[in-house]
Design a protein around this motif. Structure first.
Motif, PDB file in Angstrom:
ATOM      1  N   SER A 189       0.728  -1.204   0.281  1.00  0.00           N
ATOM      2  CA  SER A 189       0.052   0.116   0.048  1.00  0.00           C
ATOM      3  C   SER A 189       0.881   1.258   0.042  1.00  0.00           C
ATOM      4  O   SER A 189       0.413   2.243  -0.500  1.00  0.00           O
ATOM      5  N   HIS A 190       2.108   1.175   0.689  1.00  0.00           N
ATOM      6  CA  HIS A 190       2.867   2.369   0.501  1.00  0.00           C
ATOM      7  C   HIS A 190       3.529   2.844  -0.721  1.00  0.00           C
ATOM      8  O   HIS A 190       4.046   3.826  -0.979  1.00  0.00           O
ATOM      9  N   ILE A 191       3.590   1.564  -1.488  1.00  0.00           N
ATOM     10  CA  ILE A 191       4.459   1.842  -2.771  1.00  0.00           C
ATOM     11  C   ILE A 191       3.588   2.915  -3.634  1.00  0.00           C
ATOM     12  O   ILE A 191       4.064   3.567  -4.371  1.00  0.00           O
ATOM     13  N   PHE A 192       2.192   2.840  -3.442  1.00  0.00           N
ATOM     14  CA  PHE A 192       1.355   3.873  -4.449  1.00  0.00           C
ATOM     15  C   PHE A 192       1.093   5.003  -3.692  1.00  0.00           C
ATOM     16  O   PHE A 192       0.395   6.046  -4.197  1.00  0.00           O
ATOM     17  N   LYS A 193       1.659   5.276  -2.508  1.00  0.00           N
ATOM     18  CA  LYS A 193       1.289   6.681  -1.839  1.00  0.00           C
ATOM     19  C   LYS A 193       2.547   7.509  -2.080  1.00  0.00           C
ATOM     20  O   LYS A 193       3.494   7.268  -2.430  1.00  0.00           O
ATOM     21  N   LYS A 194       2.138   8.716  -1.999  1.00  0.00           N
ATOM     22  CA  LYS A 194       3.236  10.097  -2.159  1.00  0.00           C
ATOM     23  C   LYS A 194       4.390  10.028  -1.254  1.00  0.00           C
ATOM     24  O   LYS A 194       4.007   9.720  -0.014  1.00  0.00           O
ATOM     25  N   LYS A 195       5.452   9.925  -1.885  1.00  0.00           N
ATOM     26  CA  LYS A 195       6.669  10.178  -0.859  1.00  0.00           C
ATOM     27  C   LYS A 195       6.804  10.969   0.189  1.00  0.00           C
ATOM     28  O   LYS A 195       6.553  12.212  -0.163  1.00  0.00           O
ATOM     29  N   ALA A 196       7.380  10.781   1.281  1.00  0.00           N
ATOM     30  CA  ALA A 196       7.432  11.777   2.225  1.00  0.00           C
ATOM     31  C   ALA A 196       8.870  12.505   2.115  1.00  0.00           C
ATOM     32  O   ALA A 196       9.371  13.382   2.785  1.00  0.00           O
ATOM     33  N   THR A 197       9.784  11.589   1.400  1.00  0.00           N
ATOM     34  CA  THR A 197      11.145  11.966   1.237  1.00  0.00           C
ATOM     35  C   THR A 197      11.282  12.556  -0.090  1.00  0.00           C
ATOM     36  O   THR A 197      10.634  12.092  -1.117  1.00  0.00           O
ATOM     37  N   VAL A 198      12.583  13.048  -0.340  1.00  0.00           N
ATOM     38  CA  VAL A 198      13.081  13.434  -1.756  1.00  0.00           C
ATOM     39  C   VAL A 198      14.511  13.135  -1.748  1.00  0.00           C
ATOM     40  O   VAL A 198      15.180  12.829  -0.749  1.00  0.00           O
ATOM     41  N   SER A 199      14.853  12.896  -3.046  1.00  0.00           N
ATOM     42  CA  SER A 199      16.064  12.420  -3.151  1.00  0.00           C
ATOM     43  C   SER A 199      17.080  13.296  -3.442  1.00  0.00           C
ATOM     44  O   SER A 199      17.712  13.946  -4.270  1.00  0.00           O
ATOM     45  N   TYR A 200      17.361  13.744  -2.108  1.00  0.00           N
ATOM     46  CA  TYR A 200      18.428  14.969  -1.864  1.00  0.00           C
ATOM     47  C   TYR A 200      19.885  14.251  -2.243  1.00  0.00           C
ATOM     48  O   TYR A 200      20.013  12.977  -1.993  1.00  0.00           O
ATOM     49  N   PRO A 201      20.777  14.749  -2.878  1.00  0.00           N
ATOM     50  CA  PRO A 201      20.780  16.407  -3.123  1.00  0.00           C
ATOM     51  C   PRO A 201      20.205  16.738  -4.752  1.00  0.00           C
ATOM     52  O   PRO A 201      20.304  17.870  -5.089  1.00  0.00           O
ATOM     53  N   GLU A 202      19.869  15.672  -5.482  1.00  0.00           N
ATOM     54  CA  GLU A 202      19.413  15.691  -6.645  1.00  0.00           C
ATOM     55  C   GLU A 202      18.027  16.718  -6.856  1.00  0.00           C
ATOM     56  O   GLU A 202      17.723  17.642  -7.543  1.00  0.00           O
ATOM     57  N   VAL A 203      17.169  16.248  -5.802  1.00  0.00           N
ATOM     58  CA  VAL A 203      15.954  17.227  -5.685  1.00  0.00           C
ATOM     59  C   VAL A 203      15.962  17.921  -4.327  1.00  0.00           C
ATOM     60  O   VAL A 203      16.312  17.388  -3.176  1.00  0.00           O
ATOM     61  N   LYS A 204      15.885  19.183  -4.406  1.00  0.00           N
ATOM     62  CA  LYS A 204      15.946  19.987  -2.997  1.00  0.00           C
ATOM     63  C   LYS A 204      14.519  20.774  -2.799  1.00  0.00           C
ATOM     64  O   LYS A 204      13.836  20.892  -3.502  1.00  0.00           O
ATOM     65  N   ARG A 205      14.251  20.694  -1.480  1.00  0.00           N
ATOM     66  CA  ARG A 205      12.941  21.128  -1.090  1.00  0.00           C
ATOM     67  C   ARG A 205      13.110  22.645  -1.186  1.00  0.00           C
ATOM     68  O   ARG A 205      14.321  23.186  -1.017  1.00  0.00           O
ATOM     69  N   PRO A 206      11.995  23.583  -1.242  1.00  0.00           N
ATOM     70  CA  PRO A 206      12.050  24.844  -1.277  1.00  0.00           C
ATOM     71  C   PRO A 206      12.431  25.418   0.043  1.00  0.00           C
ATOM     72  O   PRO A 206      11.678  24.654   1.137  1.00  0.00           O
ATOM     73  N   PHE A 207      13.288  26.412   0.439  1.00  0.00           N
ATOM     74  CA  PHE A 207      13.250  26.987   1.662  1.00  0.00           C
ATOM     75  C   PHE A 207      12.108  27.709   2.179  1.00  0.00           C
ATOM     76  O   PHE A 207      11.590  28.325   1.093  1.00  0.00           O
ATOM     77  N   SER A 208      12.113  27.976   3.487  1.00  0.00           N
ATOM     78  CA  SER A 208      11.032  28.927   4.073  1.00  0.00           C
ATOM     79  C   SER A 208      11.541  30.303   3.632  1.00  0.00           C
ATOM     80  O   SER A 208      12.891  30.491   3.503  1.00  0.00           O
ATOM     81  N   PRO A 209      10.591  31.069   3.326  1.00  0.00           N
ATOM     82  CA  PRO A 209      11.120  32.555   3.029  1.00  0.00           C
ATOM     83  C   PRO A 209      11.913  33.421   4.220  1.00  0.00           C
ATOM     84  O   PRO A 209      12.663  34.366   3.618  1.00  0.00           O
ATOM     85  N   VAL A 210      11.790  32.924   5.217  1.00  0.00           N
ATOM     86  CA  VAL A 210      12.658  33.522   6.274  1.00  0.00           C
ATOM     87  C   VAL A 210      14.079  32.740   6.542  1.00  0.00           C
ATOM     88  O   VAL A 210      14.573  32.939   7.388  1.00  0.00           O
ATOM     89  N   PHE A 211      14.091  31.894   5.528  1.00  0.00           N
ATOM     90  CA  PHE A 211      15.520  30.909   5.741  1.00  0.00           C
ATOM     91  C   PHE A 211      16.656  31.861   5.842  1.00  0.00           C
ATOM     92  O   PHE A 211      16.937  32.834   5.077  1.00  0.00           O
ATOM     93  N   ARG A 212      17.568  31.660   6.864  1.00  0.00           N
ATOM     94  CA  ARG A 212      18.877  32.518   6.917  1.00  0.00           C
ATOM     95  C   ARG A 212      20.059  31.577   6.727  1.00  0.00           C
ATOM     96  O   ARG A 212      20.438  30.631   7.510  1.00  0.00           O
ATOM     97  N   GLY A 213      20.742  32.035   5.626  1.00  0.00           N
ATOM     98  CA  GLY A 213      21.995  31.122   5.277  1.00  0.00           C
ATOM     99  C   GLY A 213      23.265  31.910   5.474  1.00  0.00           C
ATOM    100  O   GLY A 213      23.352  32.690   6.570  1.00  0.00           O
ATOM    101  N   LEU A 214      24.155  31.549   4.792  1.00  0.00           N
ATOM    102  CA  LEU A 214      25.541  32.116   4.887  1.00  0.00           C
ATOM    103  C   LEU A 214      25.574  33.694   4.769  1.00  0.00           C
ATOM    104  O   LEU A 214      24.859  34.103   3.998  1.00  0.00           O
ATOM    105  N   HIS A 215      26.357  34.135   5.550  1.00  0.00           N
ATOM    106  CA  HIS A 215      26.646  35.842   5.691  1.00  0.00           C
ATOM    107  C   HIS A 215      27.236  36.262   4.497  1.00  0.00           C
ATOM    108  O   HIS A 215      28.143  35.654   3.910  1.00  0.00           O
ATOM    109  N   VAL A 216      27.024  37.459   4.286  1.00  0.00           N
ATOM    110  CA  VAL A 216      27.417  38.096   2.934  1.00  0.00           C
ATOM    111  C   VAL A 216      27.859  39.521   3.742  1.00  0.00           C
ATOM    112  O   VAL A 216      27.153  40.259   4.407  1.00  0.00           O
TER     113      VAL A 216
END
Ligand code: SF4
Ligand code: SF4
Length: 169
Positions: A36-63
């Motif tokens: 039954s889980h084969i046909f369900k939508k995956k909860a995971t992504v194939s990182y690093p090929e697929v990346k999830r979108p970041f939150s608009p308030v994401f804070r990364g490397l300083h500049v």
């Protein structure tokens, strides 16, 4: 005896019948669950090929920012270091010399500016404290490394490329 909660379950201790002893129903139930889980939508992504979108308030490397003429905005006032709860920022101030106006926006500049990314908790307080819009947290994810020294980001690592030099290329 009085029950503490209503969550207690009565365990069935009656002897197992033939099919239960063969474990077939339990096996079929387990296989059905897997299929039954084969046909369900995956909860995971194939990182690093697929990346999830970041939150608009994401804070990364300083500049470290420059002004529109390519001069460094930082005036080494130390407010970012003072605001930093992780004590991750260190700097050394220097006086601007005549003829260096195109390099440094203010009369004082950071001769040395370092952020220890192993200490940093990416809270963004340094960005908020800066009166010159000189430091901000970008949307870039900090690269990983096995070498601790590589996490000490120096001014040269943090400064954005000079827009004037870019245009002239
Ligand atoms: S993001 Fe927070 S912890 Fe990191 S350097 Fe800035 S003030 Fe310090
Ligand atoms: S980055 Fe901003 S707050 Fe930090 S020393 Fe430079 S001017 Fe001051």
């Amino acid at each position: 005896m009085q029950k503490l909660t209503n969550r207690a379950k009565q365990i069935d201790r009656s002897p197992m019948n033939l099919s239960e002893r063969a474990y077939l129903p339990a096996l079929a139930k387990g296989l059905g669950m897997t299929l039954s889980h084969i046909f369900k939508k995956k909860a995971t992504v194939s990182y690093p090929e697929v990346k999830r979108p970041f939150s608009p308030v994401f804070r990364g490397l300083h500049v470290l920012n420059r002004d529109e003429n390519g001069a460094e905005r930082c005036t080494a006032c130390g407010l970012c270091a003072l605001a930093c709860p992780a004590e991750a920022i260190t700097m050394e101030a220097a006086e601007r010399k005549p003829g260096e106006e195109h390099l440094y926006r203010e009369e004082k500049y950071a001769a040395k500016y370092e952020i220890n990314m192993l200490r940093c908790i990416f809270c963004g307080y340094c960005e908020e404290a800066c009166p010159k819009d000189a430091v901000y947290l970008s949307e870039s994810v900090m690269p990983t490394n096995y070498n601790r020294a590589a996490f000490i980001y120096k001014k040269e690592d943090l400064l954005i490329p000079n827009p004037q030099k870019k245009d002239s290329k």
